[in-house]
Enzyme design. Structure first.
Site, short mmCIF file in Angstrom:
data_model
loop_
_atom_site.label_atom_id
_atom_site.label_comp_id
_atom_site.label_asym_id
_atom_site.label_seq_id
_atom_site.Cartn_x
_atom_site.Cartn_y
_atom_site.Cartn_z
N PRO A 101 -23.99 19.80 -11.40
CG PRO A 101 -25.40 20.39 -9.65
CD PRO A 101 -24.21 19.54 -9.98
CG ASP A 104 -23.01 17.94 -23.86
OD1 ASP A 104 -22.85 18.33 -22.70
OD2 ASP A 104 -23.35 16.78 -24.15
CE LYS A 119 -30.41 21.50 -28.67
NZ LYS A 119 -31.59 21.68 -27.94
CB ALA A 157 -29.81 19.08 -11.95
CG MET A 216 -34.72 17.90 -19.84
SD MET A 216 -34.42 16.55 -20.98
CE MET A 216 -34.31 15.17 -19.86
#
Ligand code: SAH
Length: 516
Positions: free
Chosen positions: A19, A42, A63, A125, A177
């Site tokens: 994490p 990523d 991203k 996580a 999330m």
């Protein structure tokens, strides 16, 4: 799975990076990262793995500011393609690859294409992160189970979790999330019967130096988290185990909590000081920027060793020079006894330590840094004028040391043991788009030049960054780039430099004294 390239087809390893705290990766994961041909990654929290990987190809598919992530199908196609080229591919993912990491989808694509793959689990996580907040996700007397889910709801879809069942479960509930939907989740849970007083925690950037936890009850957790400005990535944890956080919190006080530090160094040496900074809460990017390439074919070095009888002293100015000098000596069948008659000088405590590792106690070490100091030390140590001093060093070293030796009445005999080559740190551009260091540390002039070439933008606005160099030579290189305020320790030691940086940080966050 074989790691050799004997077969046409390569393979893909899906590796969980953990994490955030880089120490939480598995041994298997680290092993693969340091031996792959292609690294596909990523937005990770511990992206120094990218720096540590020696993969010639590092492909960012996440991203970045202004750019979308590569669509999932394209990532799958990329993995298949690279493996079919015969490459050993590591697909690195935050946390565990199979926990909301789309690892399953990637494996399906690989299986379909007949590409061999391996899955290296990672600390996820929801479990490892909460542990760093002192919250055990289960506890015999408090929680008999753990339910993990995503609280990411597609914009056009309704919020579709089985709220009633969740409220009844009596489990620890962990929502991934979940930062954007804190109000919805806590509201629905209460609406469906979970007590408004149930303890809840929002955990931001767990296991990194920037970890923050907000603890409250279900009714007010969303408001408290908003007030504190919590931002993704973060988890929502709901359940009585959250009550244990206070009793079980174990992370030490972190005077540098969340401070961003860029530590540049040579690939050959790792430093305990980085770990020390992390323990204080700093988010450290431990970045190899240069590498020492031994001049294996250079006959001048063997000649210098052959002619050791013609020099009286050897002055070592870097730990790498020490290691390579002894390696060379051994390779041609000699050992430390060959140096029994020589005065040996170490330019800094780091060099002294490198000599010690070779079983050698240096005769002399200067108290301060600088070429002049080294020459003066030889004089003070009683080396007679006219002595010849061998200087095994980097081909990039300048003339200041030989000049200082001549001035002190000695004959310098420089020999270039290695070349300093800049490493490819292009991935930094991606990293720096949303991560700006508050302190940058350098251990060599070649390190300064390498970073300056790779990320000139960092040097454009030097104010507001703490710049630190191990010694005056390094700081001269930094000043040439336009940075004019540099911390340099009295002693050229990594720990002393780190102490200075910590002091600077504390000074900048300490309340200003009020003038009367
Ligand atoms: N595969 C990852 C999860 C990827 S989904 C894992 O196993 O951990 C991304 C979500 O994971 C984030 O939105 C956040 O909810 C959570 N997450 C990942 N790293 C985190 C961290 N260090 N602290 C808190 N939440 C984290």
């Amino acid at each position: 799975m074989s790691e050799s390239k004997t077969t046409q087809i390569g393979y893909v390893a899906l590796v969980g990076a953990g994490p955030g705290d880089p120490g939480l990766i598995t041994l298997r994961g680290m092993h693969l990262i340091t031996r792959c041909d292609v690294l596909v990654y990523d937005n990770l929290m511990a992206d120094e793995f990218v720096a540590l990987s020696s993969a010639p190809e590092k492909i960012f598919v996440g991203k970045s500011s202004g750019c979308h992530a590569l669509p999932q199908e394209e990532i799958c196609a990329l993995l298949v393609k690279k493996a079919q080229e015969g490459k050993r591919v590591v697909r690195l993912k935050g946390g565990d690859p199979f926990v909301f990491g789309r690892g399953g989808e990637e494996c399906q694509a690989l299986a379909l294409a007949g590409v061999p793959y391996e899955v290296v689990p990672g600390a996820t996580a929801g479990i490892a992160g909460t542990a760093y907040a002192g919250v055990p996700v289960t506890h015999r007397e408090v929680s008999r189970g753990l339910t993990v889910m995503t609280a990411h709801f597609a914009k056009d879809k309704q919020v579709d979790l089985p709220w009633e069942a969740l409220a009844r479960l009596d489990h620890t509930l962990v929502f991934y999330m979940g930062v954007a939907s804190l109000e919805t989740v806590s509201g629905e849970l209460v609406k469906h019967g979970l007590s408004a007083e149930m303890p809840a925690m929002v955990l931001e950037r767990a296991t990194t130096g920037a970890q923050r936890e907000i603890i409250s009850d279900l009714a007010s957790i969303a408001a408290k988290a908003r007030e504190a400005g919590i931002r993704p990535p973060g988890l929502l944890v709901v359940g009585n185990v959250v009550n244990l956080a206070q009793e079980l919190a174990w992370l030490p006080d972190r005077p540098l909590a969340g401070k961003r530090v860029l530590f540049t160094r040579a690939a050959e040496s790792q430093y305990e000081a980085v770990h020390r900074l992390r323990l204080m809460g700093a988010e450290v990017l431990d970045l190899p920027v240069v590498s020492a390439e031994e001049r294996r074919e250079d006959p001048a070095i063997d000649r210098a060793i052959d002619e050791l009888d013609q020099v009286d002293a050897i002055a070592f100015t870097s730990a790498i020079a020490v290691d390579l000098f002894f390696k060379r000596l051994n390779r041609i069948g000699m050992d430390v006894r060959r140096l029994a008659q020589h005065t040996l000088a170490a330019a800094s405590p780091t060099v002294l330590e490198a000599l010690r590792r070779q079983g050698v106690m240096a005769d002399l070490t200067p108290e301060k840094t600088g070429a002049g100091q080294l020459a003066k030390m030889l004089q003070a140590g009683g080396l007679p004028t006219g002595s010849r001093v061998l200087l095994p060093r980097s081909s990039a070293a300048d003339q200041s040391l030989p000049k200082a030796m001549i001035k002190a009445g000695y004959t310098p005999v420089p020999v270039d043991l290695y070349d300093s080559v800049s490493l490819d740190v292009n991935f930094l551009t991606v990293k720096l788009a949303n991560w700006t260091p508050e302190a940058i540390l350098f251990l060599s002039g070649s390190g300064v030049q390498a970073l300056h070439r790779a990320a000139p933008g960092l040097f454009e606005n030097p104010n507001g960054i703490i710049w630190a160099c191990i010694g005056n030579k390094t700081s001269e290189s930094l000043v040439k780039t336009g940075v004019n305020s540099v911390c340099v320790p009295e002693q050229p030691a990594v720990d002393a430099m780190v102490d200075l940086v910590v002091e600077q940080f504390q000074r900048s966050t300490a309340p200003r004294s009020i003038k009367k």
